[in-house]
Scaffold this motif. Structure first.
Motif, short mmCIF file in Angstrom:
data_model
loop_
_atom_site.label_atom_id
_atom_site.label_comp_id
_atom_site.label_asym_id
_atom_site.label_seq_id
_atom_site.Cartn_x
_atom_site.Cartn_y
_atom_site.Cartn_z
N PRO A 89 71.40 34.83 73.69
CA PRO A 89 72.75 34.93 73.08
C PRO A 89 73.03 34.42 71.62
N THR A 90 72.33 33.33 71.31
CA THR A 90 72.50 32.83 69.95
C THR A 90 71.88 33.76 69.03
N PHE A 91 70.41 34.14 69.32
CA PHE A 91 69.65 35.05 68.48
C PHE A 91 70.39 36.33 68.23
N ALA A 92 71.22 36.74 69.59
CA ALA A 92 71.88 37.92 69.21
C ALA A 92 73.16 38.01 68.53
N ALA A 93 73.81 36.85 68.37
CA ALA A 93 75.00 36.43 67.61
C ALA A 93 74.70 36.47 66.06
N ILE A 94 73.16 35.77 65.78
CA ILE A 94 72.86 35.80 64.46
C ILE A 94 72.59 37.12 64.02
N CYS A 95 71.84 37.90 65.10
CA CYS A 95 71.70 39.18 64.84
C CYS A 95 72.59 40.23 64.25
N ILE A 96 73.78 40.14 64.77
CA ILE A 96 75.07 40.92 64.64
C ILE A 96 75.43 40.77 63.36
N ASN A 97 75.40 39.39 62.96
CA ASN A 97 75.80 39.02 61.55
C ASN A 97 74.82 39.49 60.49
N VAL A 98 73.48 39.67 60.76
CA VAL A 98 72.62 39.93 59.94
C VAL A 98 72.59 41.57 59.86
N ILE A 99 72.89 42.31 60.97
CA ILE A 99 72.70 43.84 61.02
C ILE A 99 74.00 44.58 60.23
#
Lengths: 296, 297
Positions: free
Chosen positions: B263-273
């Protein structure tokens, strides 16, 4: 004719809102903040006048010295890293990739627009040590080197912070300095080439001196940003381990909010502002005296 | 990524000349190609690693090597977990950044117009006054503002962020707009007032449409500044329900980070995407706008 563009009512209508908001939310708070330096307390407890004792505390507080040293060390190293690597990137774009540099230029620029928080969290994971090795330690292990507790050791925490902020910004300076090359007249380059200058000689004796003005303004811009570093430190290390990576901005934040002392926080903020002004003026002065010598 | 390659710069030597380079010189270029490859890896791989990580299960994180590919490429469960808390932070970011951006652009452009096109005493000084705002660290205005917002009872709303963002976006907007207006002859605006329209009308019907491109560029630059802001959002959001994406993300990883990787990686990813999508379509303008802002500021 002049009456149309000098129309007082129109000027007030156009300029008024922006000037009002800017004055109310930025100029007055700046002066107000100066006033706070003579008080102690916060909005909940109320304020009491303490004269100059905040400034006295500034000189005796054992946290201030290390914070100043960290701020300067960080600003110096990261600025040099950003400018030097940015310049190398610019040289790469201009003299090696030439017409086809657009793709790499755009790619290396991308971290510039990424949220600092996202980059910091990514770097936390990249340099993770416990509970599990991140990418960097895994690669080190693969090469037979033991894992390093990157963010748990003051020395390495600084290294990760510097690497991260150079990674984030070098694409920006690459493009900035690359655009500076476009101002170098073609005939100057041509003449130098005909005189037999090539490779590093061309860069050292022709390109470098001609891009010095852009380099100086880049350095001013970079050092102004790095002296004010807050986001990346707060998100990556939180100032730690201990207080090893605490710059003035973060110290100010802690004293003001965690410590509940707006007066002392404002005093630290003032110190930071003065440092920014002094550094900018010093670099600007040396630059303008240099260019005067060149001109005469 | 294809949009990035579509645009290419015009500098460089004629292609004919490059083709005729002797083999030896081409071999001499190999080390530089290695350098370029390393640069590519350093800038791209961390982001790919992040994206791959967001598709992995906790089990994969603990048992597989960190560079392993995700076992199930369609494992979006991490995104579902992350989205449930990140979505409200995203909404807060949109609700604060967009209004501030629109207000700052409108009144900032008007002020830039007034300072560069209109003629009155003291306009140089006022422009310099706006410049002060670019120089001063944000820490100088936080504490008085906090006092005011708290006393006014605004602390439990998004208003402190909207107001502060609007004001902090102004200096650069005013300054860049003034520079853009500087390049346009005053006569154009004067002429447009001759048919009876006032200068205010001329600002809305001539100046604003004419500056469409410039305004859009500044909007992009300011969007990144405001969207990525941490200091102001951190100071003025006292409640979890008010957090912007950046503050929320920090808090999110504080809660999940150590134990729950996916979930942490996914949350960072949302911010990056979100930023990546914007950048893919508008990169040329973003690069130009940001570097122009630096040269002028």
């Amino acid at each position: 004719m002049k009456s149309v563009l000098g129309d007082k009512r129109a000027i007030a209508l156009l300029l008024g809102p922006a000037l009002l908001v800017y004055t109310a939310v930025m100029l007055i708070p700046m002066l107000w903040s100066l006033g706070y330096t003579f008080f102690t307390g916060n909005v909940l407890k109320g304020f009491t006048f303490v004269g100059l004792s905040n400034f006295e505390r500034l000189f005796t507080d054992p946290n201030v010295g290390p914070a100043i040293i960290f701020t300067l060390k960080y600003a110096l190293i990261v600025t040099i890293g950003q400018i030097v690597l940015g310049y190398l990137m610019a040289l790469l774009y201009q003299f090696f990739l030439k017409g086809s540099s657009s793709f790499i230029r755009t790619l290396v620029f991308f971290p510039v627009v990424l949220p600092t928080v996202a980059v910091s969290l990514l770097f936390q994971k990249l340099f993770e040590y416990a509970p599990q090795n991140g990418l960097v330690n895994s690669v080190l292990n693969l090469m037979g080197i033991g894992s390093i507790d990157w963010l748990g050791d003051p020395k390495y925490a600084f290294v990760v912070l510097a690497i991260m902020d150079i990674w984030r910004a070098m694409g920006f300076y690459g493009v900035l300095l690359f655009t500076g090359f476009l101002d170098i007249p073609d005939d100057v380059m041509e003449a130098a080439r005909l005189d037999g200058a090539s490779g590093w000689k061309l860069v050292r004796h022709v390109v470098f001196p001609l891009s010095l003005p852009v380099l100086i303004s880049s350095a001013i811009f970079s050092i102004n940003g790095t002296l004010k570093v807050f986001d990346s430190v707060y998100a990556l290390t939180g100032g730690g381990p201990g207080s090893a990576t605490t710059p003035l901005t973060l110290l100010m934040y802690r004293k003001a909010f965690a410590g509940g002392n707006y007066g002392y926080g404002s005093t630290i903020a003032l110190l930071l502002t003065i440092m920014c002004l002094v550094v900018t003026v010093v670099i600007y002065r040396t630059n303008s005296s240099n260019s005067k010598e060149e001109a005469s | 990524m294809s949009t990035i390659t579509a645009t290419s710069s015009s500098t460089g030597t004629p292609i004919r000349q490059r083709r005729s380079t002797p083999l030896r010189r081409r071999l001499a270029r190999i080390p530089m190609y290695v350098v370029v490859a390393i640069v590519l890896v350093i800038f791209v791989y961390p982001l790919i690693w992040l994206l791959l990580g967001s598709l992995k299960t906790q089990d994969e994180f603990l048992n597989n090597p960190t560079w392993a590919l995700p076992e199930n490429w369609l494992n979006f469960s991490n995104y579902v977990t992350a989205w449930s808390s990140v979505s409200k932070y995203l909404l807060n970011s949109v609700l604060t950044v967009i209004p501030s951006l629109l207000i700052a652009l409108l009144i900032g452009t008007a002020a830039g117009f007034a300072l560069e096109v209109m003629i009155f005493r003291g306009r140089r000084q006022i422009l310099l006054l706006f410049l002060v705002g670019i120089m001063i660290p944000g820490q100088m205005i936080l504490l008085p503002l906090f006092t005011v917002y708290f006393t006014a009872g605004l602390s439990s709303s998004l208003w402190p962020l909207i107001i502060t963002y609007t004001a902090t976006a102004l200096p650069l907007t005013v300054f860049m707009m003034a520079t853009y207006f500087h390049a346009i002859p005053r006569e154009i605006f004067e002429a447009s007032t001759l048919d009876g329209a006032g200068i205010i009308r001329s600002f809305f019907s001539v100046a604003l449409p004419m500056m469409r491109n410039a305004i859009f560029t500044i909007a992009l630059v300011q969007f990144f500044f405001l969207w990525n802001d941490l200091l102001i959002a951190l100071t003025f959001t006292t409640d979890d329900s008010l957090r912007t994406i950046q503050v929320g993300l920090l808090n999110f990883t504080g809660r999940f980070g150590v134990v729950d990787y996916g979930p942490t990686f996914a949350a960072i990813c949302i911010n990056v995407i979100i930023i990546l999508v914007l950048y893919m379509f508008l990169n040329q303008r973003v690069v130009k706008g940001l570097t122009a802002g630096a040269v002028k500021g």
